[in-house]
Design an enzyme around this catalytic site. Structure first.
Site, PDB file in Angstrom:
ATOM      1  N   ALA A  21     -52.510  -2.399 -26.034  1.00 48.16           N
ATOM      2  CA  ALA A  21     -51.699  -3.492 -24.930  1.00 48.16           C
ATOM      3  C   ALA A  21     -53.138  -4.043 -24.066  1.00 48.16           C
ATOM      4  CB  ALA A  21     -50.822  -3.833 -24.700  1.00 48.16           C
ATOM      5  N   ARG A  27     -61.464 -14.129 -21.949  1.00 49.29           N
ATOM      6  CA  ARG A  27     -60.597 -14.795 -22.160  1.00 49.29           C
ATOM      7  C   ARG A  27     -60.030 -15.752 -22.424  1.00 49.29           C
ATOM      8  NH1 ARG A  27     -62.932 -15.002 -28.044  1.00 49.29           N
ATOM      9  NH2 ARG A  27     -61.768 -12.332 -27.930  1.00 49.29           N
ATOM     10  N   GLY A  92     -61.903   1.660 -27.375  1.00 47.48           N
ATOM     11  CA  GLY A  92     -62.117   1.364 -28.940  1.00 47.48           C
ATOM     12  C   GLY A  92     -60.152   1.522 -29.089  1.00 47.48           C
ATOM     13  N   ASP A 117     -50.388  -8.724 -28.496  1.00 48.87           N
ATOM     14  CA  ASP A 117     -50.586 -10.078 -28.260  1.00 48.87           C
ATOM     15  C   ASP A 117     -50.698 -10.938 -29.996  1.00 48.87           C
ATOM     16  OD1 ASP A 117     -53.564  -8.737 -29.573  1.00 48.87           O
ATOM     17  OD2 ASP A 117     -54.666  -9.651 -27.928  1.00 48.87           O
ATOM     18  N   GLY A 154     -62.374  -7.325 -38.911  1.00 46.91           N
ATOM     19  CA  GLY A 154     -62.540  -6.073 -39.929  1.00 46.91           C
ATOM     20  C   GLY A 154     -61.894  -6.456 -41.428  1.00 46.91           C
ATOM     21  N   ASN A 399     -13.192 -39.395  -6.925  1.00 50.85           N
ATOM     22  CA  ASN A 399     -14.839 -40.707  -6.790  1.00 50.85           C
ATOM     23  C   ASN A 399     -15.644 -40.155  -6.057  1.00 50.85           C
ATOM     24  OD1 ASN A 399     -15.744 -42.713  -9.032  1.00 50.85           O
ATOM     25  ND2 ASN A 399     -15.826 -43.065  -6.827  1.00 50.85           N
ATOM     26  N   ALA A 402     -21.251 -45.016  -3.863  1.00 52.24           N
ATOM     27  CA  ALA A 402     -22.481 -44.798  -4.571  1.00 52.24           C
ATOM     28  C   ALA A 402     -22.811 -44.732  -3.152  1.00 52.24           C
ATOM     29  CB  ALA A 402     -22.788 -46.286  -4.890  1.00 52.24           C
ATOM     30  N   SER A 427     -18.658 -45.666  -0.493  1.00 52.47           N
ATOM     31  CA  SER A 427     -19.870 -45.865  -1.136  1.00 52.47           C
ATOM     32  C   SER A 427     -20.375 -45.743   0.453  1.00 52.47           C
ATOM     33  CB  SER A 427     -20.070 -46.910  -1.568  1.00 52.47           C
ATOM     34  OG  SER A 427     -19.658 -47.142  -2.687  1.00 52.47           O
TER      35      SER A 427
HETATM   36  C1  UD1 Z   1     -59.546  -4.754 -34.412  1.00 48.45           C
HETATM   37  C2  UD1 Z   1     -59.848  -3.736 -35.520  1.00 48.45           C
HETATM   38  C3  UD1 Z   1     -60.565  -4.882 -36.267  1.00 48.45           C
HETATM   39  C4  UD1 Z   1     -58.688  -6.082 -36.691  1.00 48.45           C
HETATM   40  C5  UD1 Z   1     -58.623  -6.851 -35.291  1.00 48.45           C
HETATM   41  C6  UD1 Z   1     -57.968  -7.281 -35.877  1.00 48.45           C
HETATM   42  C7  UD1 Z   1     -60.602  -2.362 -34.980  1.00 48.45           C
HETATM   43  C8  UD1 Z   1     -62.389  -1.035 -34.464  1.00 48.45           C
HETATM   44  N1  UD1 Z   1     -60.763  -3.126 -35.288  1.00 48.45           N
HETATM   45  O1  UD1 Z   1     -60.849  -5.051 -34.241  1.00 48.45           O
HETATM   46  O2  UD1 Z   1     -60.408  -4.470 -37.785  1.00 48.45           O
HETATM   47  O3  UD1 Z   1     -59.765  -7.248 -38.181  1.00 48.45           O
HETATM   48  O4  UD1 Z   1     -58.365  -5.562 -34.485  1.00 48.45           O
HETATM   49  O5  UD1 Z   1     -57.568  -8.906 -34.411  1.00 48.45           O
HETATM   50  O6  UD1 Z   1     -60.028  -1.374 -34.862  1.00 48.45           O
HETATM   51  N2  UD1 Z   1     -56.923  -2.528 -27.479  1.00 48.45           N
HETATM   52  C9  UD1 Z   1     -56.820  -1.304 -26.031  1.00 48.45           C
HETATM   53  N3  UD1 Z   1     -57.514  -1.251 -26.213  1.00 48.45           N
HETATM   54  C10 UD1 Z   1     -58.971  -0.842 -26.655  1.00 48.45           C
HETATM   55  C11 UD1 Z   1     -59.402  -1.690 -27.298  1.00 48.45           C
HETATM   56  C12 UD1 Z   1     -58.577  -2.612 -27.651  1.00 48.45           C
HETATM   57  O7  UD1 Z   1     -55.743  -1.344 -25.994  1.00 48.45           O
HETATM   58  O8  UD1 Z   1     -59.880   0.020 -26.073  1.00 48.45           O
HETATM   59  C13 UD1 Z   1     -56.375  -3.372 -28.691  1.00 48.45           C
HETATM   60  C14 UD1 Z   1     -56.196  -4.804 -27.435  1.00 48.45           C
HETATM   61  O9  UD1 Z   1     -55.512  -4.949 -26.375  1.00 48.45           O
HETATM   62  C15 UD1 Z   1     -55.723  -5.556 -28.057  1.00 48.45           C
HETATM   63  C16 UD1 Z   1     -55.643  -4.563 -29.701  1.00 48.45           C
HETATM   64  O10 UD1 Z   1     -56.167  -3.538 -29.215  1.00 48.45           O
HETATM   65  O11 UD1 Z   1     -54.647  -5.968 -28.438  1.00 48.45           O
HETATM   66  C17 UD1 Z   1     -56.947  -5.033 -30.674  1.00 48.45           C
HETATM   67  O12 UD1 Z   1     -58.199  -4.894 -29.728  1.00 48.45           O
HETATM   68  P1  UD1 Z   1     -59.579  -5.740 -30.584  1.00 48.45           P
HETATM   69  O13 UD1 Z   1     -60.263  -5.541 -29.380  1.00 48.45           O
HETATM   70  O14 UD1 Z   1     -58.759  -7.305 -29.982  1.00 48.45           O
HETATM   71  O15 UD1 Z   1     -60.198  -6.268 -31.991  1.00 48.45           O
HETATM   72  P2  UD1 Z   1     -61.418  -5.381 -32.257  1.00 48.45           P
HETATM   73  O16 UD1 Z   1     -61.618  -4.476 -31.635  1.00 48.45           O
HETATM   74  O17 UD1 Z   1     -62.722  -6.334 -31.597  1.00 48.45           O
END
Ligand code: UD1
Ligand code: CA
Length: 512
Positions: A21, A27, A92, A117, A154, A399, A402, A427
């Site tokens: 999270a 967006r 990531g 989410d 993915g 009561n 009004a 009233s």
């Molecule tokens: C990721 C998956 C993808 C999958 C998709 C589903 C990877 C590399 N890819 O895509 O295969 O189909 O989710 O939604 O894992 N988050 C963090 N920290 C980070 C990055 C992300 O907490 O550094 C959290 C985001 O808040 C979110 C979730 O991880 O809740 C997924 O991140 P998001 O960037 O939406 O997904 P992708 O990496 O594009």
């Protein structure tokens, strides 16, 4: 029959759930963290936490990053027991999991990873994922789905990919991101939901080997699969049919879609439980609402927060209740209410405004154009028309006429008005608080009451009527009023005369 003791217990008990999270949610274009936006009256994050709790993890970790002050404050309210981990920079999903596990020491058993989410994902689905993982004796099990439009997700590349039967291989070879995928890979419609269960050793080993050699320069959690397969470990899939459960919310268009679908499911659930819903499309019911059998909801009803409705009650049309408790057989018509209690058999509306602290007793009434606040109204008492009733303590069988105003505010302080049992307020009276009108007392119509009225007493607090005969003819000669006056037979209207005659029989002393 499995020999696994936990399964025999029916318990899941994974070692940890890591809820990711930390992402930006840019967006949404919001000052509020994406995770705090609501679906059916609950934050998206609360769904993730609740679902995670159903697999009974020893450790439940939420990885926070963006707007974490807000997320942490919210978590301390809704789930003070969860552990939180900070991911400073979003490098990531693999990096996020590394951050999540950092403070937990070396875990054994199974680790489940999910997102903050995906509000529709249920605890049931996670329980199924755990069971499937154990049944297939996998080291990693990925929750997957077959979707009509896989763009952005993915893709699941199975072992037999390219052998002419993509999507049917028993094991997952790898997951390839949209940005890294070849055209052939992009054609695959089985997607990674981002929800997985890992054997702890497999996950630790894989996390050690993650690299950023991909299109986004991120540490991909999905690359753990490659390490596992290289070590001859099983990586399976658990495919679900309910695509909504894997859907994330990235913008407000998706948020509205998600709310509509969640509401559709909630309304349908209540209908299956015996609630009549006149118009499901205009009826909105929050997740924490509780409805009894044989409740009726008319069109345009919104039930929010911790609202509960007992059997036989009819709500609507066009009514919004937020955390209101409605008793058996009550009727609430075209009303806006919050943090209130409506007694059994009571009637409210049309056009009533119940503010916090309203408590209407059994068979009581709050009628048209009545606003109440911090008002206790006893059993069988009625406030039927055009009244402001604030800071009131009202007994039974009262009561309120009004147009009565409970003047509770002097510009500085709020004060209380008490009306004892069987009090009658004429009233258009104003009751200037603090004031106590004791049991059985009467207040004459049009009174401004500033002093207490003893039990059984009558308060008359208004100017006496003076009549100047012929005033219109003197001051407004030839006016329409003067013309009408000149033609008047000089007798009271026959219906008034009849009322007076009737009253003279009932109360001869007052009508002599
Ligand atoms: C990721 C998956 C993808 C999958 C998709 C589903 C990877 C590399 N890819 O895509 O295969 O189909 O989710 O939604 O894992 N988050 C963090 N920290 C980070 C990055 C992300 O907490 O550094 C959290 C985001 O808040 C979110 C979730 O991880 O809740 C997924 O991140 P998001 O960037 O939406 O997904 P992708 O990496 O594009
Ligand atoms: Ca990403």
């Amino acid at each position: 029959m499995s020999t696994n003791e936990q399964e025999q217990d029916g318990a899941q008990q994974v070692s940890a759930v890591v809820v990711l999270a930390a992402g930006g949610g840019t967006r949404m274009k919001s000052n509020k963290s994406k995770l705090l936006h609501e679906v059916a009256g609950r934050s998206m994050l609360s769904y993730a936490v609740n679902a995670a709790e159903e697999v009974e993890p020893e450790h439940l970790v939420v990885v926070v990053g963006h707007r974490r002050e807000q997320v942490l404050a919210h978590l301390s309210e809704i789930a003070p027991n969860v552990i939180t981990a900070v991911q400073e920079e979003q490098n990531g999903t693999g990096h996020a999991v590394q951050c999540g596990l950092q403070g937990l020491g070396e875990l054994r058993g199974e680790i489940l990873v999910t997102y903050g989410d995906v509000p529709m994902l249920t605890g049931e689905t996670l329980v199924e994922l755990v069971k499937e993982h154990r049944a297939q004796k996998n080291h990693i099990t990925v929750l997957t789905a077959n979707v009509p439009d896989p763009f952005g997700y993915g893709r699941i590349i199975r072992d037999d990919f390219g052998a002419g039967s993509a999507g049917h291989g028993d094991q997952i070879a790898r997951i390839v991101e949209q940005k890294d995928a070849s055209p052939e890979e992009q054609a695959v419609t089985e997607i990674n939901s981002g929800i997985y269960i890992f054997n702890a050793e497999t996950l630790y080993e894989g996390l050690k080997h993650l690299k950023t050699d991909n299109a986004q320069g991120e540490l991909y959690l999905t690359d753990v699969i490659g390490t596992a397969r290289a070590n001859q470990e099983r990586v399976g899939a658990h495919m679900i049919d309910d695509l909504w459960q894997t859907e994330g919310v990235n913008d407000r268009v998706q948020l509205a879609r998600m709310n509509a679908e969640m509401n559709r499911r909630i309304v349908e659930k209540w209908m299956k439980n015996g609630v009549t819903v006149q118009d499901p499309s205009s009826t909105w019911i929050h997740a924490d609402v509780d409805l009894a059998q044989d409740v009726t909801l008319l069109a345009g009803t919104h039930l929010e927060g911790a609202t509960s409705v007992a059997t036989g009650a009819v709500i609507g049309p066009d009514t919004t209740l937020t955390s209101v408790e409605v008793g058996e057989d009550a009727q609430v018509v075209r009303t806006h209410g919050s943090f209130s209690v409506i007694g059994a058999g009571a009637t409210v509306g049309p056009f009533s405004f119940l503010r916090p602290g309203t408590e209407l007793g059994a068979k009581g009434k709050i009628g048209a154009f009545v606003e109440t606040k911090n008002a206790q109204i006893g059993d069988g008492s009625k406030v039927p028309h055009l009244t402001y009733c604030g800071d009131a303590r009202i007994g039974e069988g009262v009561n309120v006429g009004a147009g009565t105003i409970f003047a509770n505010y002097d510009g500085t302080n709020k004060s209380v008005t008490h009306l004892g049992d069987n009090v009658f307020i004429g009233s258009n009276s104003v009751l200037v608080a603090p004031v106590d009108i004791a049991d059985g007392a009467f207040v004459a119509a049009g009174s401004a009451v500033v002093e207490d009225v003893p039990a059984g007493g009558l308060a008359v607090a208004r100017g006496r009527q003076a009549v100047k005969e012929g005033w219109v003819n003197n001051k407004r000669p030839n006016s329409k009023a003067a013309q009408s006056a000149s033609k008047c037979p000089g007798e009271v209207h026959p219906d008034v005369a009849a009322s007076r005659e009737k009253m003279a029989k009932v109360k001869p002393e007052e009508y002599k």
